[in-house]
Design an enzyme around this catalytic site. Structure first.
Site, short mmCIF file in Angstrom:
data_model
loop_
_atom_site.label_atom_id
_atom_site.label_comp_id
_atom_site.label_asym_id
_atom_site.label_seq_id
_atom_site.Cartn_x
_atom_site.Cartn_y
_atom_site.Cartn_z
N GLU A 119 -139.60 -65.38 30.19
CA GLU A 119 -139.39 -64.68 28.91
C GLU A 119 -140.42 -63.56 28.80
O GLU A 119 -141.32 -63.44 29.64
CB GLU A 119 -139.53 -65.65 27.74
CG GLU A 119 -138.36 -66.61 27.63
CD GLU A 119 -138.52 -67.60 26.48
OE1 GLU A 119 -137.68 -67.60 25.59
OE2 GLU A 119 -139.49 -68.37 26.49
N HIS A 241 -138.45 -61.49 15.83
CA HIS A 241 -137.78 -61.67 17.12
C HIS A 241 -136.82 -60.50 17.29
O HIS A 241 -136.05 -60.18 16.39
CB HIS A 241 -137.01 -63.00 17.14
CG HIS A 241 -136.61 -63.42 18.52
ND1 HIS A 241 -135.67 -62.75 19.24
CD2 HIS A 241 -137.04 -64.43 19.31
CE1 HIS A 241 -135.53 -63.34 20.43
NE2 HIS A 241 -136.36 -64.36 20.48
N ARG A 287 -142.98 -59.19 22.72
CA ARG A 287 -142.00 -59.17 21.64
C ARG A 287 -142.23 -58.09 20.59
O ARG A 287 -141.29 -57.50 20.07
CB ARG A 287 -142.07 -60.52 20.95
CG ARG A 287 -140.76 -61.10 20.69
CD ARG A 287 -140.93 -62.50 20.23
NE ARG A 287 -140.37 -63.40 21.20
CZ ARG A 287 -140.33 -64.71 21.03
NH1 ARG A 287 -140.85 -65.25 19.95
NH2 ARG A 287 -139.77 -65.46 21.93
N HIS A 348 -139.50 -64.24 12.55
CA HIS A 348 -139.32 -65.38 13.45
C HIS A 348 -140.50 -66.35 13.46
O HIS A 348 -140.32 -67.56 13.53
CB HIS A 348 -139.10 -64.82 14.85
CG HIS A 348 -138.86 -65.85 15.90
ND1 HIS A 348 -137.78 -66.71 15.88
CD2 HIS A 348 -139.55 -66.15 17.04
CE1 HIS A 348 -137.82 -67.49 16.95
NE2 HIS A 348 -138.90 -67.19 17.67
N ARG A 383 -147.64 -63.70 19.27
CA ARG A 383 -147.45 -64.91 20.08
C ARG A 383 -146.54 -64.64 21.27
O ARG A 383 -145.50 -63.99 21.13
CB ARG A 383 -146.80 -66.01 19.23
CG ARG A 383 -146.46 -67.26 20.02
CD ARG A 383 -145.81 -68.29 19.14
NE ARG A 383 -144.49 -67.87 18.69
CZ ARG A 383 -143.35 -68.22 19.28
NH1 ARG A 383 -143.35 -68.97 20.37
NH2 ARG A 383 -142.20 -67.81 18.78
P1 FAD Z 1 -141.25 -77.00 12.21
O1 FAD Z 1 -140.57 -77.38 13.46
O2 FAD Z 1 -140.76 -75.81 11.49
O3 FAD Z 1 -141.25 -78.23 11.25
C1 FAD Z 1 -141.72 -78.13 9.94
C2 FAD Z 1 -141.36 -79.39 9.21
O4 FAD Z 1 -142.05 -79.46 7.98
C3 FAD Z 1 -139.90 -79.50 8.87
O5 FAD Z 1 -139.52 -80.84 9.10
C4 FAD Z 1 -139.85 -79.20 7.38
O6 FAD Z 1 -138.76 -79.78 6.71
C5 FAD Z 1 -141.15 -79.82 6.95
N1 FAD Z 1 -141.73 -79.33 5.70
C6 FAD Z 1 -142.07 -78.06 5.38
N2 FAD Z 1 -142.63 -78.02 4.16
C7 FAD Z 1 -142.64 -79.29 3.69
C8 FAD Z 1 -143.07 -79.89 2.48
N3 FAD Z 1 -143.60 -79.18 1.48
N4 FAD Z 1 -142.92 -81.24 2.33
C9 FAD Z 1 -142.35 -81.98 3.32
N5 FAD Z 1 -141.92 -81.45 4.49
C10 FAD Z 1 -142.07 -80.12 4.68
N6 FAD Z 1 -141.02 -71.72 20.14
C11 FAD Z 1 -141.17 -72.02 21.45
O7 FAD Z 1 -142.28 -72.34 21.89
N7 FAD Z 1 -140.09 -71.97 22.28
C12 FAD Z 1 -138.84 -71.64 21.86
O8 FAD Z 1 -137.90 -71.63 22.63
C13 FAD Z 1 -138.67 -71.32 20.50
N8 FAD Z 1 -137.45 -70.95 20.02
C14 FAD Z 1 -137.30 -70.78 18.68
C15 FAD Z 1 -136.01 -70.53 18.17
C16 FAD Z 1 -135.82 -70.43 16.80
C17 FAD Z 1 -134.46 -70.17 16.26
C18 FAD Z 1 -136.92 -70.58 15.91
C19 FAD Z 1 -136.72 -70.49 14.45
C20 FAD Z 1 -138.19 -70.79 16.42
C21 FAD Z 1 -138.39 -70.90 17.80
N9 FAD Z 1 -139.65 -71.14 18.33
C22 FAD Z 1 -139.80 -71.40 19.66
C23 FAD Z 1 -140.79 -71.35 17.46
C24 FAD Z 1 -141.00 -72.86 17.33
O9 FAD Z 1 -139.76 -73.50 17.30
C25 FAD Z 1 -141.77 -73.21 16.09
O10 FAD Z 1 -142.90 -72.42 15.96
C26 FAD Z 1 -142.22 -74.67 16.17
O11 FAD Z 1 -141.11 -75.48 16.41
C27 FAD Z 1 -142.92 -75.07 14.91
O12 FAD Z 1 -143.07 -76.46 14.91
P2 FAD Z 1 -143.76 -77.16 13.68
O13 FAD Z 1 -143.70 -78.62 13.96
O14 FAD Z 1 -145.06 -76.53 13.43
O15 FAD Z 1 -142.85 -76.77 12.45
C1 SIN Z 2 -136.34 -67.54 22.29
O1 SIN Z 2 -135.70 -68.40 22.89
O2 SIN Z 2 -136.13 -66.33 22.41
C2 SIN Z 2 -137.42 -67.97 21.38
C3 SIN Z 2 -138.62 -68.34 22.13
C4 SIN Z 2 -139.83 -68.38 21.26
O3 SIN Z 2 -139.79 -68.02 20.09
O4 SIN Z 2 -140.87 -68.80 21.78
#
Ligand code: FAD
Ligand code: SIN
Length: 546
Positions: A119, A241, A287, A348, A383
């Site tokens: 990527e 993104h 990005r 994103h 990032r």
């Molecule tokens: P999240 O996975 O966002 O989880 C947050 C959680 O907190 C959720 O369960 C939510 O409901 C809960 N929550 C929030 N506020 C509250 C509250 N007040 N009370 C109770 N619960 C709450 N990153 C990569 O490294 N590789 C990828 O391929 C990639 N692809 C992506 C594709 C998309 C479409 C998106 C949107 C992001 C992508 N990212 C990717 C980024 C990555 O997915 C996220 O940064 C990462 O998953 C964040 O994980 P997290 O556990 O910190 O938060």
């Molecule tokens: C993507 O698959 O393009 C998202 C990857 C990322 O946000 O790290």
């Protein structure tokens, strides 16, 4: 009467950060995981491209470190980058041990090995993936383990409102003692008491009109930590993104960067390729560069979108590695095997967040932040793709180990005051909430987006001050609801973003301003510090500290 729960650790959020932390604690603590929707609703579940780690003999850790530093435009903390990257291979083994299946292929010796993609910003193929739905593979497996672990209790449809901070409520001792959370099903606010609280609540990209994120990415953890007295850093670095599907019904569905890693080409509406005019790595530039180039070309041409052309990749490759993108685009009438995909940038990822160490500790004793809501220094000003899931797992494992070490010495838990709703009524004008939501997300998109100026930021600042006053008043007078909690948090986070953007008088990484197009010689983090906590022994919901 306020319902009360008592645990050793409360985790807020059920993405990769929250679930991995819970599993790390499973054998030594009683854990509650709160999630504002069902467990599976998170950015993690939507992740596509994969997770970066050095697993190929021809790759090396130094190259991953170097690529991360370069993508971060001089702002990454070198120690944090080394810390996370060096633990990458072990984090992958941990995920595999917890049931995550990554795609494999036959190696030259006939043995299966991980299939790796590439990527933007990566100089080597090092992205492990499960087709183009890596996130659901990760969250699905971790969820299964969490649900099967007796020491972990799951509270779905509970939205955390605020952290209980002893000093703030005049309770004996210091630091954090739990959280107040709204039970969305009953409408009541409950107290969860614990000496340790882990914010794993994800990012804040919903502060923008167009975003690749699920609805819950409203910066709740960042806002709660700020109100609890924690510093936040680098909130001006909002990652857009470059390629989200441009279709009125697609809600900014992400079209993975891995498609460009496999050879996808960006084209203008007339078919011309343009990325090599902006960066030597063309479509695989970091990005921020790609998103800004697309924004520039769309404005220059007055175009609604640009196009990602993957027609030359062949049906077999698209079917094998990108079945979900293929199917989703087909739902909108776009056959990506035969025609280019209309794409636009969308918000994103939140690179800034709650200031923590690599073990997730924040400024408030007992309060941790892990994952996208945190700021460890890994991502710098931009990032690099697929480093986020990696950070979630690495830091979650460190945080859980740290908590298990401290748990035996935890202070006795004082009783937190009940949630007081004696002076509030049911909202009679929910339209105020929805109107403010729309207004906020519109002006953040228009004035605090990919290209900024002082004038636009000043306009945004003026509007956010008015909005925050209005939201305060609403919050003080009406019963809380999920929308109101989220709006209150989004408005605070928007203010932190605007303030941070105004403070940075240069262009660097994701922060680009026409007024200061140059990059200053010395990179500096933008660290914001909340005013000192004041004692508020009134009803807990009358806090005025945000
Ligand atoms: P999240 O996975 O966002 O989880 C947050 C959680 O907190 C959720 O369960 C939510 O409901 C809960 N929550 C929030 N506020 C509250 C509250 N007040 N009370 C109770 N619960 C709450 N990153 C990569 O490294 N590789 C990828 O391929 C990639 N692809 C992506 C594709 C998309 C479409 C998106 C949107 C992001 C992508 N990212 C990717 C980024 C990555 O997915 C996220 O940064 C990462 O998953 C964040 O994980 P997290 O556990 O910190 O938060
Ligand atoms: C993507 O698959 O393009 C998202 C990857 C990322 O946000 O790290």
């Amino acid at each position: 009467m306020t319902a009360r729960h008592a645990y050793d650790v409360i985790i807020i959020g059920s993405g990769a950060a929250g679930l991995a932390t819970a599993l790390g604690l499973a054998h030594g603590a009683r854990v509650a995981v709160l999630s504002k929707d069902s467990l599976r609703v998170s950015s993690t579940s939507w992740a596509q491209g994969g997770i970066a780690a050095v697993l190929d003999a021809e790759d090396d850790l130094e190259a991953h470190i170097q690529d991360t530093l370069e993508a971060g435009a001089g702002m990454c903390h070198q120690d944090a980058v080394r810390f996370v990257v060096e633990r990458g291979p072990d984090a992958i083994r941990w995920l595999v041990d917890h049931g995550v299946h990554f795609d494999t292929e036959d190696g030259p010796d006939g043995q299966p090995r991980f299939h790796l993609t590439q990527e933007g910003g990566h100089s080597h193929r090092r992205i492990l993936h499960a087709a183009d739905a890596t996130g659901i593979a990760v969250s699905g497996s971790l969820e299964e383990r969490v649900r099967a672990t007796p020491s972990i209790e799951v509270f779905e449809h509970y939205v955390a409102i605020d952290v209980v901070v002893r000093e703030k409520l005049g309770l004996p001792g210091s630091g954090c003692a739990g959280v107040y959370a709204l039970n969305r099903r009953s409408g009541g606010v409950e107290v969860f008491q614990a000496p340790f609280v882990v914010l794993a609540s994800g990012g804040a990209s919903r502060v923008y009109l167009y975003t690749s994120n699920p609805d819950g990415s409203t910066g709740d953890g960042i806002a709660m930590a700020w109100r609890a007295g924690c510093r936040v850093a680098n909130m001006e670095f909002n990652q857009f993104h470059p390629t989200c599907l441009f279709h009125p019904k697609a809600k900014s569905f992400l079209v993975s960067e891995a498609l460009r890693g496999e050879g996808g080409l960006l084209r203008l509406p007339d078919g011309e390729r343009f990325m090599s005019r902006f960066h030597p790595r063309a479509e695989l530039a970091p990005r921020d560069v790609v998103a800004r180039a697309i924004d520039f070309e769309m404005k220059r041409l007055g175009a609604d979108c640009v196009f990602l052309d993957v027609t030359h990749l062949g049906e077999d490759r698209l079917q094998a590695h990108f079945p979900n993108i293929l199917a989703r685009c087909a739902e909108f009438g776009i056959d990506i095997r035969a025609e280019p995909i209309p794409v636009v940038p969308a918000a994103h990822y939140t690179c800034g967040g709650v200031v923590t160490g690599s073990n997730g500790r924040t400024d408030v004793p007992g309060l941790y932040a892990v994952g996208e809501c945190s700021f460890t220094g890994l991502h710098g000003a931009n990032r690099m793709a697929s480093n986020s899931l990696l950070e979630c797992v690495v830091v979650a494992r460190e945080a859980s180990a740290d908590i298990l070490r401290l748990l035996p010495q935890a202070e006795a838990q004082p009783e937190a005051p009940a949630w007081d709703e004696s002076q509030v009524t049911d909202s009679d004008e929910d339209v105020v909430i929805s109107h403010n939501w729309d207004e906020l997300r519109h002006f953040m998109w228009d004035y605090v987006g990919i290209v900024r100026t002082d004038k636009r930021l000043a306009r945004a600042q003026h509007r956010i001050e008015l909005l925050r006053r209005e939201i305060h008043e609403y919050y003080a007078n009406y019963k809380v609801s999920n929308d109101l909690i989220e709006l209150r948090n989004l408005a605070l986070v928007a203010e932190l973003i605007i303030q941070s953007a105004l403070n940075r008088r240069e262009s660097r990484g994701l922060h680009y301003t026409l007024d200061y197009p140059q990059t200053l010689p010395t990179p500096r983090d933008t660290v914001l510090t909340p005013s000192p906590l004041r004692l508020d022994v009134q009803a807990s919901r009358r806090w005025r500290l945000d």
